[in-house]
Design a protein around this motif. Structure first.
Motif, PDB file in Angstrom:
ATOM      1  N   ARG A 143       6.477  13.323  31.869  1.00  0.00           N
ATOM      2  CA  ARG A 143       7.180  14.398  31.911  1.00  0.00           C
ATOM      3  C   ARG A 143       7.441  15.038  30.788  1.00  0.00           C
ATOM      4  O   ARG A 143       7.285  16.172  30.715  1.00  0.00           O
ATOM      5  CB  ARG A 143       8.649  13.758  32.593  1.00  0.00           C
ATOM      6  N   VAL A 144       7.377  14.181  29.877  1.00  0.00           N
ATOM      7  CA  VAL A 144       7.843  14.634  28.457  1.00  0.00           C
ATOM      8  C   VAL A 144       6.634  15.306  27.796  1.00  0.00           C
ATOM      9  O   VAL A 144       6.579  16.474  27.337  1.00  0.00           O
ATOM     10  CB  VAL A 144       8.389  13.671  27.349  1.00  0.00           C
ATOM     11  N   ALA A 145       5.411  14.696  27.967  1.00  0.00           N
ATOM     12  CA  ALA A 145       4.026  15.214  27.724  1.00  0.00           C
ATOM     13  C   ALA A 145       3.554  16.532  28.617  1.00  0.00           C
ATOM     14  O   ALA A 145       3.250  17.689  27.971  1.00  0.00           O
ATOM     15  CB  ALA A 145       3.103  14.238  28.130  1.00  0.00           C
ATOM     16  N   LYS A 146       4.234  16.640  29.797  1.00  0.00           N
ATOM     17  CA  LYS A 146       3.903  17.707  30.621  1.00  0.00           C
ATOM     18  C   LYS A 146       4.741  18.892  29.809  1.00  0.00           C
ATOM     19  O   LYS A 146       4.376  20.139  29.869  1.00  0.00           O
ATOM     20  CB  LYS A 146       4.472  17.464  31.935  1.00  0.00           C
ATOM     21  N   LEU A 147       5.979  18.621  29.256  1.00  0.00           N
ATOM     22  CA  LEU A 147       6.926  19.621  28.534  1.00  0.00           C
ATOM     23  C   LEU A 147       6.245  19.940  27.163  1.00  0.00           C
ATOM     24  O   LEU A 147       7.022  20.744  26.342  1.00  0.00           O
ATOM     25  CB  LEU A 147       8.232  19.491  28.748  1.00  0.00           C
ATOM     26  N   ASN A 148       5.268  19.270  26.678  1.00  0.00           N
ATOM     27  CA  ASN A 148       4.853  19.444  25.303  1.00  0.00           C
ATOM     28  C   ASN A 148       5.919  18.862  24.318  1.00  0.00           C
ATOM     29  O   ASN A 148       5.835  19.351  23.176  1.00  0.00           O
ATOM     30  CB  ASN A 148       4.266  20.824  24.997  1.00  0.00           C
ATOM     31  N   GLY A 149       6.684  17.987  24.875  1.00  0.00           N
ATOM     32  CA  GLY A 149       7.657  17.477  23.987  1.00  0.00           C
ATOM     33  C   GLY A 149       7.298  16.153  23.463  1.00  0.00           C
ATOM     34  O   GLY A 149       6.238  15.484  23.251  1.00  0.00           O
ATOM     35  N   ASN A 150       8.464  15.627  22.664  1.00  0.00           N
ATOM     36  CA  ASN A 150       8.209  14.427  22.182  1.00  0.00           C
ATOM     37  C   ASN A 150       9.571  13.395  22.312  1.00  0.00           C
ATOM     38  O   ASN A 150      10.443  14.388  22.317  1.00  0.00           O
ATOM     39  CB  ASN A 150       7.811  14.200  20.669  1.00  0.00           C
ATOM     40  N   PHE A 151       9.446  12.205  22.186  1.00  0.00           N
ATOM     41  CA  PHE A 151      10.634  11.380  22.409  1.00  0.00           C
ATOM     42  C   PHE A 151      10.700  10.148  21.655  1.00  0.00           C
ATOM     43  O   PHE A 151       9.737   9.790  21.210  1.00  0.00           O
ATOM     44  CB  PHE A 151      11.018  10.967  23.876  1.00  0.00           C
TER      45      PHE A 151
END
Length: 567
Positions: A538-546
């Motif tokens: 899900r985070v990758a889909k939003l181009n984010g990082n965690f």
């Protein structure tokens, strides 16, 4: 050449011829008188003459099979060799006398031998070994009231303390040694302690004290004709006045010092006349001995060269083997490193493929959720509403006293419950609050529902997002929060959880933290579960990082950053 005089004792007849009538007279003297004379010669720095007498006494004691006097002779020889700094030879004599003293159980000479060995180690600069021997022999001499030996040991200990920079302890030890020297009536030992005290006070820049001790040392040496000690006292005064820049006194003391050295040299020449006679008589024996030594030396040299060459070849072989082995290990390590890099690249590729696959699955799930939610709400919900309408018509046509009326009312209530369940399921699938009001109200609704269960207290903090996220981004963030809260309820045993949603200049930050039992990140990373994979997808889909921060018993904090796309 002084080592050769050790051999002189083994040629008793030659020595008697050299000394003639004087030695014949001395041979009649008692052993003690000759020891006193040898000690006197040693104190006057006439070491060669003292050595000849001690060797004469040793041979006489051996002829008479007198073990005690052999020990005493060895002690005297060792003492002279010690002063000549022939430490290796001196140690041999001390060890011999220790063995003989043990054979007659004489503790006094055993300890004197150990003390002598300590002195040779001090001359060699091995202060730790010297200190060991001194410390172990000192109690014996003090206990037996052998004041001279105790004083000598204390003087040497003071010298060691001085070498270590422990000046106050050196002064204290020197003063104790000086007391024992007076009790033993040993002016030479007392003078040695006074010179030591003068040197220490000079180093401490206590010049008046230093001068007092050097003067007293000089007075004792001059009264007893101890030429070397007299010269040492004068040399100390030279250094003392040089430190004080009193060069007139330096010159005066230096002139006296030169005069003492001349006296030592002239008296040494008288001694050398006897030495030359001794050397002349023993020349032929020494020459033969030297030839034998030279032959033995050549043999040892040949063996040594052979041994060195063999060792060199062995060492070279070991070096070659070591270099080859290291090269092999380096090649193996490089191959293993390359293999590890390839394995990591493969793992990263597989992880990317897995995330891409999960993203497709999640997108399919969201599409299916939306379709099912719409069907439930519009189609099934509409049908149930029509059924409810028909039930109402029938119910109104029946009398309240009619039994059928009660049954229809019960059915109508069940129908209302079914309609409510359909609406609830539809909202859960599509997150009705989210679709109507946005992400923050949806999270508020989720917080209230979870807190009402009493299992977990949830708090929410957020600032205005101002519609910076698309509907798809808000939906994904909402699903992420649902997943994280579900994990907290299942695994963390937490009492409280906190959700923070804040907007920055370039990103939206989501933090979810709890006060639960936490988990081992390394163990979780080794066996990644479906929940964590879904979160990554899900985070990758939003181009984010965690980022996950957790540990056993320390709770868990998960931080997610989603970039903002400015139009």
């Amino acid at each position: 050449m002084r080592k050769f005089f050790v051999l002189a004792g083994f040629f008793l007849v030659i020595i008697c011829q050299v000394f003639g009538q004087e030695n014949q007279f001395e041979s009649k003297k008692s052993f003690d008188d000759l020891v006193i004379k040898a000690d006197r010669l040693k104190a006057e720095s006439k070491y060669d003459s003292a050595l000849v007498i001690f060797n004469f006494l040793k041979n006489r004691a051996e002829l008479e099979n007198d073990t005690l006097n052999i020990i005493r002779s060895n002690l005297g020889i060792g003492a002279v060799l010690f002063l000549l700094k022939e430490t290796d030879v001196a140690r041999d004599y001390y060890r011999k006398l220790i063995l003989m003293a043990k054979s007659i159980n004489d503790s006094s000479y055993i300890n004197k031998g150990f003390y002598g060995i300590g002195g040779t180690y001090q001359i060699d600069g091995n202060l730790d070994s010297a200190f060991y021997y001194y410390e172990n022999t000192l109690p014996y001499f003090i206990g037996k009231n052998q004041y001279k030996d105790a004083g000598l040991i204390l003087a040497n200990l003071a010298s060691i303390y001085y070498s270590r920079g422990e000046l106050d302890l050196s002064i204290e030890t020197s003063l104790k040694s000086s007391e024992f020297a007076k009790m033993a009536d040993s002016p030479q030992l007392e003078g040695s302690n006074l010179r030591m005290l003068g040197m220490i006070h000079r180093v401490k820049k206590e010049y008046d004290e230093s001068q007092k001790y050097y003067f007293n040392a000089y007075r004792i040496a001059d009264a007893n004709n101890f030429l070397k000690d007299k010269g040492d006292a004068l040399y100390g005064l030279i250094k003392l006045n040089r430190d004080q820049e009193d060069y007139d006194k330096v010159i005066r003391y230096y002139e006296n010092y030169i005069s003492v050295l001349e006296d030592i040299y002239l008296k040494g020449e008288n001694d050398q006349i006897l030495d030359l006679k001794e050397k002349y008589k023993t020349a032929s024996l020494k020459l033969e001995n030297e030839r034998q030594k030279n032959f033995a030396f050549q043999q040892r040299k040949y063996k040594t060269i052979t041994l060195i060459v063999s060792i060199t070849l062995v060492v070279a072989a070991f070096i070659i083997i070591y270099v080859i082995d290291q090269r092999r290990k380096n090649i193996k390590a490089l191959a293993e490193k390359n293999e590890e890099i390839n394995r990591q690249q493969i793992d990263e590729l597989l992880q990317k493929q897995e995330i891409a696959s999960l993203q497709g699955v999640l997108e399919g799930q969201e599409t299916e959720r939306r379709r099912v939610a719409i069907d439930l709400h519009d189609r099934l919900g509409g049908i149930l509403s029509m059924v409810k309408l028909h039930f109402s018509v029938v119910t109104e046509s029946l009398s309240k006293d009619d039994q059928a009326h009660a049954k229809f009312m019960k059915a109508s209530d069940l129908l209302d419950q079914a309609t409510g369940e359909v609406r609830s399921i539809s909202h859960n699938l599509l997150s009705g609050v989210l679709m109507k009001f946005g992400l923050v109200p949806a999270l508020e609704d989720l917080k209230d529902k979870i807190s009402q269960t009493g299992k977990l207290k949830v708090t929410l903090y957020s600032n205005e997002l101002n519609n910076v996220l698309s509907a798809e981004q808000e939906l994904q963030l909402y699903r992420i929060v649902q997943e994280l809260i579900s994990n907290i309820l299942k695994h963390s045993q937490a009492k409280e959880a906190n959700i923070q949603l804040t907007k920055g200049d370039e990103s939206v930050n989501l933090i979810v933290e709890d006060d639960g039992i936490g988990f081992d990140l390394k163990a979780v990373n080794k066996k990644t579960g479906i929940g964590l994979s879904n979160l990554k997808a899900r985070v990758a889909k939003l181009n984010g990082n965690f980022h996950i921060d957790s540990g056993r018993g320390a709770g868990t904090t998960i931080s997610i950053d989603i970039p903002i796309h400015h139009d």
